[in-house]
Scaffold this active site. Structure first.
Site, mmCIF file in Angstrom:
data_model
loop_
_atom_site.group_PDB
_atom_site.id
_atom_site.type_symbol
_atom_site.label_atom_id
_atom_site.label_comp_id
_atom_site.label_asym_id
_atom_site.label_seq_id
_atom_site.Cartn_x
_atom_site.Cartn_y
_atom_site.Cartn_z
ATOM 1 N N TYR A 115 -81.799 -26.084 -94.809
ATOM 2 C CA TYR A 115 -80.597 -26.658 -95.422
ATOM 3 C C TYR A 115 -80.405 -28.123 -95.028
ATOM 4 O O TYR A 115 -79.587 -28.823 -95.628
ATOM 5 C CB TYR A 115 -79.338 -25.866 -95.054
ATOM 6 C CG TYR A 115 -79.337 -24.405 -95.476
ATOM 7 C CD1 TYR A 115 -80.318 -23.891 -96.329
ATOM 8 C CD2 TYR A 115 -78.359 -23.526 -95.036
ATOM 9 C CE1 TYR A 115 -80.323 -22.555 -96.702
ATOM 10 C CE2 TYR A 115 -78.355 -22.185 -95.408
ATOM 11 C CZ TYR A 115 -79.349 -21.707 -96.235
ATOM 12 O OH TYR A 115 -79.345 -20.381 -96.606
ATOM 13 N N ASP A 169 -73.332 -19.671 -91.239
ATOM 14 C CA ASP A 169 -74.715 -19.377 -91.626
ATOM 15 C C ASP A 169 -75.395 -20.643 -92.131
ATOM 16 O O ASP A 169 -75.048 -21.159 -93.185
ATOM 17 C CB ASP A 169 -74.733 -18.323 -92.741
ATOM 18 C CG ASP A 169 -76.150 -17.956 -93.160
ATOM 19 O OD1 ASP A 169 -76.741 -17.077 -92.511
ATOM 20 O OD2 ASP A 169 -76.678 -18.578 -94.110
ATOM 21 N N HIS A 189 -86.682 -16.805 -92.938
ATOM 22 C CA HIS A 189 -85.949 -17.107 -94.176
ATOM 23 C C HIS A 189 -86.496 -16.330 -95.393
ATOM 24 O O HIS A 189 -85.729 -15.804 -96.202
ATOM 25 C CB HIS A 189 -86.008 -18.615 -94.431
ATOM 26 C CG HIS A 189 -84.849 -19.161 -95.208
ATOM 27 N ND1 HIS A 189 -84.306 -20.394 -94.975
ATOM 28 C CD2 HIS A 189 -84.123 -18.636 -96.231
ATOM 29 C CE1 HIS A 189 -83.311 -20.602 -95.810
ATOM 30 N NE2 HIS A 189 -83.184 -19.548 -96.590
HETATM 31 P P1 NAD Z 1 -71.881 -18.050 -103.360
HETATM 32 O O1 NAD Z 1 -72.062 -16.770 -104.071
HETATM 33 O O2 NAD Z 1 -71.248 -18.059 -102.024
HETATM 34 O O3 NAD Z 1 -71.129 -19.020 -104.354
HETATM 35 C C1 NAD Z 1 -70.715 -20.299 -103.953
HETATM 36 C C2 NAD Z 1 -70.089 -20.995 -105.147
HETATM 37 O O4 NAD Z 1 -69.024 -20.196 -105.654
HETATM 38 C C3 NAD Z 1 -69.450 -22.333 -104.761
HETATM 39 O O5 NAD Z 1 -70.395 -23.355 -104.813
HETATM 40 C C4 NAD Z 1 -68.371 -22.464 -105.802
HETATM 41 O O6 NAD Z 1 -68.914 -22.973 -106.987
HETATM 42 C C5 NAD Z 1 -67.951 -21.030 -106.033
HETATM 43 N N1 NAD Z 1 -66.769 -20.625 -105.238
HETATM 44 C C6 NAD Z 1 -66.706 -20.389 -103.891
HETATM 45 N N2 NAD Z 1 -65.468 -20.007 -103.544
HETATM 46 C C7 NAD Z 1 -64.727 -20.009 -104.669
HETATM 47 C C8 NAD Z 1 -63.375 -19.696 -104.950
HETATM 48 N N3 NAD Z 1 -62.549 -19.286 -103.994
HETATM 49 N N4 NAD Z 1 -62.951 -19.824 -106.225
HETATM 50 C C9 NAD Z 1 -63.785 -20.209 -107.210
HETATM 51 N N5 NAD Z 1 -65.079 -20.508 -107.016
HETATM 52 C C10 NAD Z 1 -65.544 -20.406 -105.757
HETATM 53 O O7 NAD Z 1 -73.333 -18.744 -103.313
HETATM 54 P P2 NAD Z 1 -74.355 -19.340 -102.274
HETATM 55 O O8 NAD Z 1 -73.921 -20.610 -101.684
HETATM 56 O O9 NAD Z 1 -75.648 -19.306 -102.982
HETATM 57 O O10 NAD Z 1 -74.452 -18.218 -101.117
HETATM 58 C C11 NAD Z 1 -73.636 -18.240 -99.960
HETATM 59 C C12 NAD Z 1 -74.460 -18.488 -98.725
HETATM 60 O O11 NAD Z 1 -75.517 -17.540 -98.623
HETATM 61 C C13 NAD Z 1 -75.192 -19.823 -98.700
HETATM 62 O O12 NAD Z 1 -74.333 -20.903 -98.441
HETATM 63 C C14 NAD Z 1 -76.212 -19.572 -97.627
HETATM 64 O O13 NAD Z 1 -75.612 -19.664 -96.345
HETATM 65 C C15 NAD Z 1 -76.611 -18.140 -97.931
HETATM 66 N N6 NAD Z 1 -77.820 -18.077 -98.777
HETATM 67 C C16 NAD Z 1 -78.968 -17.596 -98.224
HETATM 68 C C17 NAD Z 1 -80.129 -17.521 -98.964
HETATM 69 C C18 NAD Z 1 -81.357 -16.980 -98.319
HETATM 70 O O14 NAD Z 1 -82.439 -17.082 -98.898
HETATM 71 N N7 NAD Z 1 -81.258 -16.390 -97.164
HETATM 72 C C19 NAD Z 1 -80.151 -17.946 -100.300
HETATM 73 C C20 NAD Z 1 -78.967 -18.428 -100.854
HETATM 74 C C21 NAD Z 1 -77.809 -18.463 -100.101
#
Ligand code: NAD
Length: 274
Positions: free
Chosen positions: A49, A44, A107
């Site tokens: 990004y 994704d 988005h």
């Molecule tokens: P997330 O909830 O996936 O959290 C990611 C964070 O969690 C990492 O940076 C790390 O600090 C921690 N983490 C991940 N795996 C871990 C593990 N196994 N153990 C401990 N800590 C861990 O947050 P995100 O990145 O905000 O969301 C995921 C994805 O969703 C994004 O990368 C993006 O692709 C999508 N997204 C979309 C929108 C949108 O507006 N459409 C907004 C935000 C995110």
């Protein structure tokens, strides 16, 4: 084995993927390459990004056929309007160096700009031109969804929304269920915050898995598409290793009853970049 969900247009999407928001452009190729080697088949990304080139590089560098990886990208807020959205899709394809994406999303709705219906028409045109196999939206509230459906007759395949224990969006999910829209959870781990919650830690201890694995399993059992992000190779592997256990009704409820709130912006007012 990652389950695959069937979308309302007949498309099929792996329920678990890798999100690459905030993965630096210089690192994303290695990060996605590691995920593909670990078994991920769903990535994704988004124009906003700034890392689509690196995602494309990782796809080319893998031994996988284009058909084997489900690829999502998104049209940014400044590209609403029919022709602009269609042009933005073509630019994303160029940066990704692919002929099509599997899923193209608007988005954010940016209600203040008043152009998301036109943007949706652009996505329909992109789909009809074969540039996107499925089309959907992100951060749309029920009133935004109703407007695009009423105006075009085309129901989005997916709405990608903020969703994690503590912020479950029940009424929006009920709307999705009524209309055959699949719910995709962004920030599924609450950007890591949820992983420190006592109920999550207790459940992890009870099932002998990590907090992240428990929260990902929770999403999968709810029927959500889930796209956790990590740049750390061991965590990328950990987040994909979610087979071989399940959460009981009580454990599902324990996570569902966490108190929390939205972490990201409010879709009703967010207009950055428009
Ligand atoms: P997330 O909830 O996936 O959290 C990611 C964070 O969690 C990492 O940076 C790390 O600090 C921690 N983490 C991940 N795996 C871990 C593990 N196994 N153990 C401990 N800590 C861990 O947050 P995100 O990145 O905000 O969301 C995921 C994805 O969703 C994004 O990368 C993006 O692709 C999508 N997204 C979309 C929108 C949108 O507006 N459409 C907004 C935000 C995110």
């Amino acid at each position: 084995m990652v389950e695959r969900l069937t979308l309302n247009d007949g498309g099929v999407i792996p329920q678990l993927g890798l999100g690459v928001w905030q993965v630096p452009a210089a690192d994303v190729s290695a990060v996605v390459g590691h995920a593909l080697a670990a078994g991920y088949r769903h990535i994704d990304t988004a124009a906003a990004y700034g890392n689509e080139e690196g995602v494309g590089e990782a796809l080319r560098g893998s031994a996988l056929a284009r058909e084997d990886v489900f690829l999502t990208t998104k049209v940014w807020n400044g590209d609403h309007g029919r022709d602009r959205a269609l042009a933005a899709c073509r630019k994303s394809l160029q940066r990704l160096d692919v002929e099509w994406v599997d899923l193209l999303l608007i988005h954010w709705p940016v209600p203040s700009a008043g152009k998301y219906v036109d943007a949706w028409e652009g996505l329909i045109a992109a789909r009809d031109a074969g540039l996107a196999r499925s089309i959907g939206v992100s951060n749309f509230n029920p009133d935004h969804l109703e407007r695009i459906i009423d105006s075009t007759g085309v129901v989005p395949a997916v709405n990608q929304i903020e969703l994690h224990p503590g912020f479950m969006q029940p009424s929006l999910r009920a709307f999705h269920a009524q209309h055959g829209i699949v719910t995709e959870a962004w920030s599924p781990l609450g950007q890591g915050q949820v992983l420190r919650d006592p109920a999550v830690l207790e459940t992890a201890g009870a099932v002998g898995r990590t907090p992240a694995q428990v929260v990902i399993r929770w999403h999968l059992q709810l029927g959500n598409i889930v796209i956790p992000k990590s740049v750390t190779p061991s965590r990328i592997e950990e987040n994909f290793d979610v087979d071989g256990f399940s959460l009981s009704h009580e454990q599902m409820e324990a996570l569902a009853s966490l108190t929390g709130s939205r972490i990201g912006p409010d879709p009703a007012t967010f207009s950055f970049g428009a």
